[in-house]
Design an enzyme around this catalytic site. Structure first.
Site, short mmCIF file in Angstrom:
data_model
loop_
_atom_site.label_atom_id
_atom_site.label_comp_id
_atom_site.label_asym_id
_atom_site.label_seq_id
_atom_site.Cartn_x
_atom_site.Cartn_y
_atom_site.Cartn_z
N ARG A 120 37.56 35.08 24.85
CA ARG A 120 36.36 35.34 24.08
C ARG A 120 35.94 36.80 24.24
O ARG A 120 36.15 37.41 25.30
CB ARG A 120 35.21 34.43 24.53
CG ARG A 120 35.58 32.97 24.53
CD ARG A 120 34.37 32.06 24.56
NE ARG A 120 33.60 32.15 25.79
CZ ARG A 120 32.57 31.33 26.06
NH1 ARG A 120 32.20 30.40 25.18
NH2 ARG A 120 31.91 31.43 27.20
N ASP B 262 21.26 27.75 28.87
CA ASP B 262 22.44 28.46 29.38
C ASP B 262 23.46 28.72 28.29
O ASP B 262 24.46 29.40 28.52
CB ASP B 262 23.09 27.66 30.53
CG ASP B 262 23.49 26.26 30.11
OD1 ASP B 262 22.60 25.48 29.75
OD2 ASP B 262 24.70 25.93 30.15
#
Length: 505
Positions: free
Chosen positions: A186, A262
């Protein structure tokens, strides 16, 4: 429209000479644990995004490098990287969960690029101290979805993390059943989350909280340093960027599925693609995550949940900003007005309206009400609408409106709405060619429908990755006509009716 951005070959970096500048690793040791990824046995390449590679100015031949697969499987250390797992905490499904952290992610470091630092993170490359008794793995099923959707969302114009590569392995991973492992690389300027601030606030460690806020401001929002109250300005900035992100989700019919604090980016990026989905038959109460038994993260709830999460972030920043009443005022005055503006502008654009005029909020509401009552496919509806003329005789409309008219179960209601739409278009008087081109540039023909992703996942499970690559190429150009991929612009076939997605990955 959506032409791929390729790196400047004169300034392209060889794979093993990426210019790392690992600023997060310069933070105090309490913010992370340094450790190498475990990697996966016998890795094989599945797909690489050329657009994501261009962000790093990677040499176009980098994917053919003999060690590319090992580097991005976590089996070999990429020169210049400093692998670590970050700690954070957060609220999950509205309940405080305490310490969390990168349980299956390893941050390799940040690469300098003309657009600023871009961090590389391996997801699924083994356990960390924050894995909470899990294996630190990601399965092929969820990794295909994350890889494809990260790049698809970027092409749709939504702020998002990106995906460079997808690497597979036959390593067994046990979830609801035995699956195989995969690693996604990512990319993002930063992976700092709302929960990163909640962590230090919950521990009453105000020094670390200030260090983290200064880190975000100095590296990603330096203009805020000149404000009288830079921490308050940071919160307002996060509110506005989050509002823009979720407004874009809403008009596209995208559902994140698990909007825990989160999973919320401090930079306003779509982060952590798990049980996401794109709306098909429109239902504002649709829940894309079957683990979400109470509908907390249904489509209609997303703006309110993001607001709730911002309140949690604001609470975490009290020691830097001040009284809770002041923090709430900052959030209320920045988030909701900005969300409403962004949503109205984006919805108007989908309808072919260049201006926001009095009465437009009601008309947009009526439009979504029509979509709900008639259970229209959101993407198909707006795409078909993009081709319709504004001024047409009754005889001409019989032909021009047919593709859209056929979508309506109640033809009379559809006809009445089209008359209202054309009446609103007449208030601007744009010529059809200009308006239609603008609509076709913001109403995608292709989104990552669950049934399409599932087809790619099933093929990949047999070792056939051609469909993943073909889908990536299609989703890089979501607004283009692609005759070879016409079937992917359709609602789900009968076999896909029972598809569900959960938090399991």
């Amino acid at each position: 429209m959506n032409a791929p951005h390729l790196p400047d070959l004169k300034n392209a970096h060889p794979l093993e000479a990426l210019p790392f500048d690992n600023h997060f690793a310069r933070l105090p040791a309490a913010f992370y644990t340094r450790l190498p990824p475990t990697g996966i046995p016998d890795p094989y390449p599945i797909a690489v995004s050329p657009d994501a590679a261009s962000l790093l100015s990677l040499d176009p031949e980098a994917a053919s490098h003999p060690r590319f697969t090992d580097y991005f499987a976590g089996n070999r250390a990429l020169p210049g990287s400093e692998p670590l797992a970050a700690v954070y905490s957060g609220h999950q499904f509205g309940m405080w969960s305490g310490q969390l952290g990168d349980g299956r992610a390893h941050l390799l470091g940040a690469v300098q690029t003309p657009a600023g630092p871009i961090e590389l993170q391996l997801k699924g490359a083994g356990p960390t101290p924050y894995s909470r008794f899990s294996d630190g793995r990601a399965v092929l099923r969820s990794s295909v979805r994350e890889f494809l959707c990260s790049e698809a969302m970027h092409a749709l114009g939504v702020p998002t993390t990106r995906a460079l590569s997808l690497i597979g392995s036959n390593l067994p991973v046990i979830r609801e059943k035995v699956e195989t492992a995969a690693v996604v690389t990512r990319l993002a300027p930063s992976f700092v989350r709302f929960g990163s601030f909640e962590h230090w606030s919950a521990l009453d460690r105000n020094h670390e909280l200030r260090v983290l806020a200064d880190y975000v401001i100095d590296n990603f929002r330096p203009a805020l340093r000149e404000r009288d109250k830079p921490y308050a300005a940071l919160l307002v900035d996060v509110c506005e960027r989050t509002a823009e992100m979720v407004a874009r989700w809403q008009v596209l019919g995208f559902m994140h599925g698990v909007l825990n604090t989160d999973n919320m980016s401090i930079l306003g990026l779509t982060l952590d693609y798990g049980p996401f989905g794109f709306m098909e038959a429109f239902d504002p109460n649709h829940i894309c995550n079957h683990s979400d038994t109470h509908g907390r993260y249904a489509w209609r709830m997303q703006p309110r949940v993001c607001h709730w999460n911002l309140l949690a972030l604001g609470d975490a920043l009290q020691s830097l900003i001040g009284h809770p009443d002041h923090i709430r005022e900052l959030i209320e005055h920045s988030y909701w007005p900005h969300y409403e503006r962004c949503f109205q502008q984006a919805a108007n654009a989908r309808l072919g309206l260049a201006q926001v005029l009095p009465g437009d909020a009601d008309f947009v509401g009526e439009t979504f009400g029509l979509l709900q009552r008639q259970r229209l496919d959101l993407t198909c509806f707006f795409r078909a609408l993009s081709h319709l003329p504004a001024q047409a005789s009754r005889e001409e409309r019989v032909v021009s409106d047919a593709p859209l008219r056929e979508q309506f179960s109640d033809r009379d209601e559809g006809h009445a709405w089209l008359l209202a739409w054309r009446t609103r278009l007449a208030r601007e008087g744009r010529d059809d060619a200009t308006r239609q081109a603008a609509m076709l540039a913001c109403n995608p023909k292709y989104v990552l429908r669950n049934w399409i992703a599932e087809a790619a996942i099933r093929a990949a499970g047999t070792g056939d990755f051609a469909l993943v690559t073909r889908l990536l190429e299609c989703l890089r150009h979501p607004f283009d006509e692609q005759p070879d991929n016409e079937a992917w612009s359709s609602p789900p076939p009968d076999w896909a009716d029972g598809l569900t997605v959960s938090c399991s990955s």
